[in-house]
Design a protein around this motif. Structure first.
Motif, PDB file in Angstrom:
ATOM      1  N   ASP A 199       8.991  15.502  19.320  1.00 45.07           N
ATOM      2  CA  ASP A 199      10.405  15.881  19.356  1.00 45.07           C
ATOM      3  C   ASP A 199      11.231  15.228  18.248  1.00 45.07           C
ATOM      4  O   ASP A 199      12.396  15.592  18.050  1.00 45.07           O
ATOM      5  CB  ASP A 199      11.019  15.496  20.702  1.00 45.07           C
ATOM      6  N   ILE A 200      10.657  14.271  17.543  1.00 37.72           N
ATOM      7  CA  ILE A 200      11.472  13.460  16.639  1.00 37.72           C
ATOM      8  C   ILE A 200      12.082  14.259  15.489  1.00 37.72           C
ATOM      9  O   ILE A 200      13.264  14.058  15.158  1.00 37.72           O
ATOM     10  CB  ILE A 200      10.678  12.230  16.151  1.00 37.72           C
ATOM     11  N   PRO A 201      11.381  15.177  14.828  1.00 36.28           N
ATOM     12  CA  PRO A 201      12.062  15.936  13.763  1.00 36.28           C
ATOM     13  C   PRO A 201      13.319  16.649  14.254  1.00 36.28           C
ATOM     14  O   PRO A 201      14.367  16.618  13.592  1.00 36.28           O
ATOM     15  CB  PRO A 201      10.986  16.923  13.300  1.00 36.28           C
ATOM     16  N   ALA A 202      13.242  17.280  15.417  1.00 38.59           N
ATOM     17  CA  ALA A 202      14.417  17.974  15.956  1.00 38.59           C
ATOM     18  C   ALA A 202      15.502  16.975  16.365  1.00 38.59           C
ATOM     19  O   ALA A 202      16.706  17.242  16.179  1.00 38.59           O
ATOM     20  CB  ALA A 202      14.014  18.827  17.157  1.00 38.59           C
ATOM     21  N   ILE A 203      15.090  15.825  16.923  1.00 37.15           N
ATOM     22  CA  ILE A 203      16.066  14.800  17.289  1.00 37.15           C
ATOM     23  C   ILE A 203      16.798  14.291  16.055  1.00 37.15           C
ATOM     24  O   ILE A 203      18.030  14.115  16.066  1.00 37.15           O
ATOM     25  CB  ILE A 203      15.372  13.644  18.035  1.00 37.15           C
ATOM     26  N   PHE A 204      16.059  14.064  14.975  1.00 29.50           N
ATOM     27  CA  PHE A 204      16.698  13.585  13.751  1.00 29.50           C
ATOM     28  C   PHE A 204      17.708  14.598  13.218  1.00 29.50           C
ATOM     29  O   PHE A 204      18.762  14.228  12.696  1.00 29.50           O
ATOM     30  CB  PHE A 204      15.644  13.273  12.690  1.00 29.50           C
ATOM     31  N   GLU A 205      17.404  15.877  13.349  1.00 29.79           N
ATOM     32  CA  GLU A 205      18.361  16.897  12.920  1.00 29.79           C
ATOM     33  C   GLU A 205      19.634  16.823  13.756  1.00 29.79           C
ATOM     34  O   GLU A 205      20.750  16.941  13.226  1.00 29.79           O
ATOM     35  CB  GLU A 205      17.735  18.291  13.042  1.00 29.79           C
ATOM     36  N   ARG A 206      19.489  16.626  15.052  1.00 34.30           N
ATOM     37  CA  ARG A 206      20.653  16.532  15.922  1.00 34.30           C
ATOM     38  C   ARG A 206      21.476  15.275  15.622  1.00 34.30           C
ATOM     39  O   ARG A 206      22.707  15.320  15.607  1.00 34.30           O
ATOM     40  CB  ARG A 206      20.226  16.526  17.394  1.00 34.30           C
ATOM     41  N   LEU A 207      20.783  14.169  15.392  1.00 39.23           N
ATOM     42  CA  LEU A 207      21.500  12.940  15.067  1.00 39.23           C
ATOM     43  C   LEU A 207      22.262  13.086  13.754  1.00 39.23           C
ATOM     44  O   LEU A 207      23.434  12.687  13.646  1.00 39.23           O
ATOM     45  CB  LEU A 207      20.526  11.764  14.992  1.00 39.23           C
ATOM     46  N   GLN A 208      21.609  13.640  12.750  1.00 40.39           N
ATOM     47  CA  GLN A 208      22.266  13.810  11.460  1.00 40.39           C
ATOM     48  C   GLN A 208      23.483  14.726  11.580  1.00 40.39           C
ATOM     49  O   GLN A 208      24.522  14.485  10.962  1.00 40.39           O
ATOM     50  CB  GLN A 208      21.283  14.381  10.440  1.00 40.39           C
ATOM     51  N   ALA A 209      23.376  15.757  12.394  1.00 38.50           N
ATOM     52  CA  ALA A 209      24.476  16.712  12.535  1.00 38.50           C
ATOM     53  C   ALA A 209      25.724  16.067  13.135  1.00 38.50           C
ATOM     54  O   ALA A 209      26.844  16.525  12.875  1.00 38.50           O
ATOM     55  CB  ALA A 209      24.039  17.891  13.404  1.00 38.50           C
ATOM     56  N   CYS A 210      25.548  15.018  13.937  1.00 36.38           N
ATOM     57  CA  CYS A 210      26.718  14.348  14.518  1.00 36.38           C
ATOM     58  C   CYS A 210      27.026  13.022  13.839  1.00 36.38           C
ATOM     59  O   CYS A 210      27.808  12.211  14.366  1.00 36.38           O
ATOM     60  CB  CYS A 210      26.541  14.164  16.027  1.00 36.38           C
TER      61      CYS A 210
ATOM     62  N   THR B  80       0.823  -1.213   0.000  1.00 39.86           N
ATOM     63  CA  THR B  80       0.000   0.000   0.000  1.00 39.86           C
ATOM     64  C   THR B  80       0.858   1.264   0.000  1.00 39.86           C
ATOM     65  O   THR B  80       0.588   2.223  -0.727  1.00 39.86           O
ATOM     66  CB  THR B  80      -0.932   0.007   1.223  1.00 39.86           C
ATOM     67  N   LYS B  81       1.919   1.248   0.817  1.00 38.47           N
ATOM     68  CA  LYS B  81       2.825   2.403   0.894  1.00 38.47           C
ATOM     69  C   LYS B  81       4.155   1.940   1.443  1.00 38.47           C
ATOM     70  O   LYS B  81       4.203   1.294   2.485  1.00 38.47           O
ATOM     71  CB  LYS B  81       2.224   3.500   1.776  1.00 38.47           C
ATOM     72  N   ASP B  82       5.226   2.274   0.762  1.00 40.27           N
ATOM     73  CA  ASP B  82       6.559   1.876   1.201  1.00 40.27           C
ATOM     74  C   ASP B  82       6.856   2.486   2.571  1.00 40.27           C
ATOM     75  O   ASP B  82       6.487   3.633   2.863  1.00 40.27           O
ATOM     76  CB  ASP B  82       7.600   2.346   0.185  1.00 40.27           C
ATOM     77  N   GLY B  83       7.558   1.722   3.399  1.00 45.64           N
ATOM     78  CA  GLY B  83       7.859   2.194   4.736  1.00 45.64           C
ATOM     79  C   GLY B  83       8.638   3.496   4.750  1.00 45.64           C
ATOM     80  O   GLY B  83       8.415   4.362   5.614  1.00 45.64           O
ATOM     81  N   LEU B  84       9.548   3.673   3.805  1.00 41.91           N
ATOM     82  CA  LEU B  84      10.363   4.892   3.773  1.00 41.91           C
ATOM     83  C   LEU B  84       9.548   6.129   3.419  1.00 41.91           C
ATOM     84  O   LEU B  84      10.010   7.258   3.626  1.00 41.91           O
ATOM     85  CB  LEU B  84      11.510   4.729   2.774  1.00 41.91           C
ATOM     86  N   ALA B  85       8.331   5.933   2.913  1.00 46.38           N
ATOM     87  CA  ALA B  85       7.517   7.084   2.495  1.00 46.38           C
ATOM     88  C   ALA B  85       7.149   7.985   3.673  1.00 46.38           C
ATOM     89  O   ALA B  85       6.864   9.171   3.477  1.00 46.38           O
ATOM     90  CB  ALA B  85       6.247   6.606   1.802  1.00 46.38           C
ATOM     91  N   VAL B  86       7.171   7.443   4.891  1.00 45.48           N
ATOM     92  CA  VAL B  86       6.772   8.265   6.038  1.00 45.48           C
ATOM     93  C   VAL B  86       7.847   9.292   6.420  1.00 45.48           C
ATOM     94  O   VAL B  86       7.603  10.138   7.294  1.00 45.48           O
ATOM     95  CB  VAL B  86       6.401   7.397   7.260  1.00 45.48           C
ATOM     96  N   GLN B  87       8.999   9.240   5.779  1.00 46.27           N
ATOM     97  CA  GLN B  87      10.011  10.277   6.041  1.00 46.27           C
ATOM     98  C   GLN B  87       9.442  11.676   5.815  1.00 46.27           C
ATOM     99  O   GLN B  87       9.712  12.601   6.581  1.00 46.27           O
ATOM    100  CB  GLN B  87      11.234  10.077   5.131  1.00 46.27           C
ATOM    101  N   SER B  88       8.654  11.796   4.750  1.00 44.33           N
ATOM    102  CA  SER B  88       8.116  13.122   4.403  1.00 44.33           C
ATOM    103  C   SER B  88       6.948  13.529   5.292  1.00 44.33           C
ATOM    104  O   SER B  88       6.462  14.663   5.202  1.00 44.33           O
ATOM    105  CB  SER B  88       7.659  13.123   2.941  1.00 44.33           C
TER     106      SER B  88
END
Length: 517
Positions: A105-116, A11-19
């Motif tokens: 909080d997850i969008p901000a957490i993902f930004e912090r994880l990506q930054a490091c 129905t929808k690829d799992g990675l599609a929820v990134q957006s």
């Protein structure tokens, strides 16, 4: 007929929820569509846990279990935000899971994880899970192959450099890969879907290949030789790609309990499977070397050891059942930077290694207060204790494991003297995240009927062996109530592992009984 999971994926690829993460964060966890919340978010390493509603678990990807002090600092600060609800666990795949996370909080957490330099992408569901390697790769004096570059390249290939890769995001089931570059099988090669172990073929050092190892509620199998040998270069990546594509395109998908790679190997036969793999490669697939180089007993890397780099050491710290809190992440990051070069390693035994510690810095490091909790020479049962998450946080677990494992080990050690470590692994359910089949003593959670009531219990496994000549243990007794387990383990440790009853003392006049809070 397609099962529920295959229908969700179609129905929808799992990675599609990134957006959609920003949207989910705005509407709150109660309003996220169920298939997205309970299933698709796992493609991003975000796990909804019914036992802690509103508090999600994040599973990172830490290839080879290698972290920096900056990354530990970031994780500690993330966990710190959630107070008593925040914690992290080292997993049996050299990985970290952090708890207490709120969806807003997850969008901000993902930004912090990506930054490091961290990501959670494709760490759950039908994806390749964290890629494991020797925890002392690149620093071990007697190492054969430094597998760190290969693991990094595999991670990049499978995840599209951490951005998500739809080529490998719809496998029939989860998939484990391990690369061993030493002589002691530190990665437990036998329980991986693909494992590379060092071997000389006609005087050239490369890898023999094992395939199909896995644990599940339905079946547990050790990996079998593919009769293949590859050089430690691009050939490793090409072979992994070939096997993943075959599994993706031909693996069974009807029954989730019969969907791991070994079921495809069974269906085709090993000879046909090897032929299909070879047909996808641009180079001849050579037969395996007659012998591999796994000829050491398994080590746990706890203690102080000289590195191949002169004047430097690695120091293995024992983390009881892998549980860490915000202050632990922050303090471990600090001492890694203060006494070493800021690099740390995680192990499949749920422990922690500080690397590149100069000789002159060892006394200061060993005097740090945190080493009173995370010591370098723990007691024999605590030393080799492994536990899954358990019912405290996991809705699949049938019993609590981590707290019970610690309490049981302490009670047994108060009662018995042991001359050597005994590996006891606890897992809360038949999914076997705690890997009881590779332990000296394995305990799998279950429910037991006794006197008309349902109580916590375990099934008992014996005979697991790691290192050279590794083998899986087998279930020898089912349905032991947990409150009867201490007496059974006491007898077992005396009869099979040369334990001796402690002499009564003023502080310990009689054998203690287990009390689980």
């Amino acid at each position: 007929m397609a099962n529920k999971f295959e229908t969700v994926k179609a129905t929808k690829d799992g990675l599609a929820v990134q957006s959609e993460l920003e949207h989910f964060a705005a509407i709150g966890w109660e309003n996220i569509p169920e298939d997205d919340r309970d299933l698709r978010l796992k493609w991003l390493g975000i796990f909804f846990r019914p036992v802690t509603p509103g508090q999600f678990m994040l599973r990172l990807r830490i290839p080879h279990g290698i972290l920096t002090s900056d990354q530990l600092q970031t994780i500690g600060e993330i966990v710190q935000r959630y107070g008593d609800s925040g914690s992290g666990d080292i997993t049996t795949r050299q990985n970290l899971q952090i708890r207490g996370i709120r969806i807003e909080d997850i969008p901000a957490i993902f930004e912090r994880l990506q930054a490091c330099g961290l990501t959670t992408i494709q760490s759950g569901m039908d994806n390749v899970r964290n890629i494991t390697g020797s925890p002392v790769a690149g620093i071990e004096r007697d190492e054969l192959i430094d597998t760190r570059p290969l693991v990094a390249q595999l991670q990049a290939m499978i995840t599209n450099n951490g951005q998500g890769n739809s080529e490998f995001s719809n496998l029939p089931r989860k998939f484990n890969i391990a690369l061993e570059g030493g002589r002691d099988n530190s990665v437990h090669a036998e329980i991986n879907d693909i494992a590379f172990i060092p071997a000389y073929r006609q005087g050239i050092l490369g890898f023999n290949v094992l395939v199909g190892g896995f644990f599940s509620a339905r079946r547990c199998e050790a990996a079998v030789p593919l009769d293949a040998w590859v050089t430690p270069d691009q050939a490793v990546l090409d072979l992994c790609r070939a096997i993943l594509e075959l599994f993706r395109d031909h693996g069974p998908r009807t029954n989730r309990q019969k969907s791991r790679l070994m079921w495809l190997i069974d269906q085709w036969g090993l000879e046909k499977f090897r032929q299909e793999v070879a047909a996808k490669l641009t180079f001849p697939l050579l037969n395996a070397a007659p012998e591999d180089e796994i000829n050491w007993d398994k080590r746990d890397h706890l203690g102080v050891y000289p590195q191949k780099q002169p004047g430097l050491n690695y120091v293995g710290l024992h983390i009881p059942v892998g549980r860490l809190y915000a202050s632990d992440f922050l303090e471990l990051g600090r001492i890694a930077q203060t006494y070493g070069n800021g690099e740390v390693r995680l192990t499949v035994e749920q422990n922690f290694i500080l690397t590149h510690v100069p000789d002159a810095q060892l006394p200061g490091l060993l005097a740090e207060p945190i080493l009173k909790r995370f010591g370098i020479d723990p007691s024999p049962l605590q030393r080799s204790l492994v536990s899954c998450t358990g019912a405290q946080f996991c809705n699949f677990a049938l019993i609590e494991t981590k707290n019970r494992a610690l309490a049981m080990s302490a009670a047994l050690e108060a009662e018995l003297e042991l001359s050597r470590p005994v590996r006891i692994h606890w897992t809360g359910c038949p999914n076997s995240c705690g890997q009881p089949q590779v332990a000296d003593i394995g305990l799998m959670g279950t429910k037991v009927r006794r006197n008309g009531e349902t109580v916590d219990g375990v099934d008992l496994y014996l005979g697991g062996k790691v290192g050279k000549d590794a083998q899986l243990g087998t279930c020898v007794r089912k349905g032991i109530p947990c409150d009867e387990l201490q007496a059974i383990l006491t007898e077992l440790l005396i009869e099979r592992f040369q334990a001796r009853p402690r002499a009564p003392t003023a502080n310990n006049p009689s054998n203690p009984m287990l009390v689980l809070v």
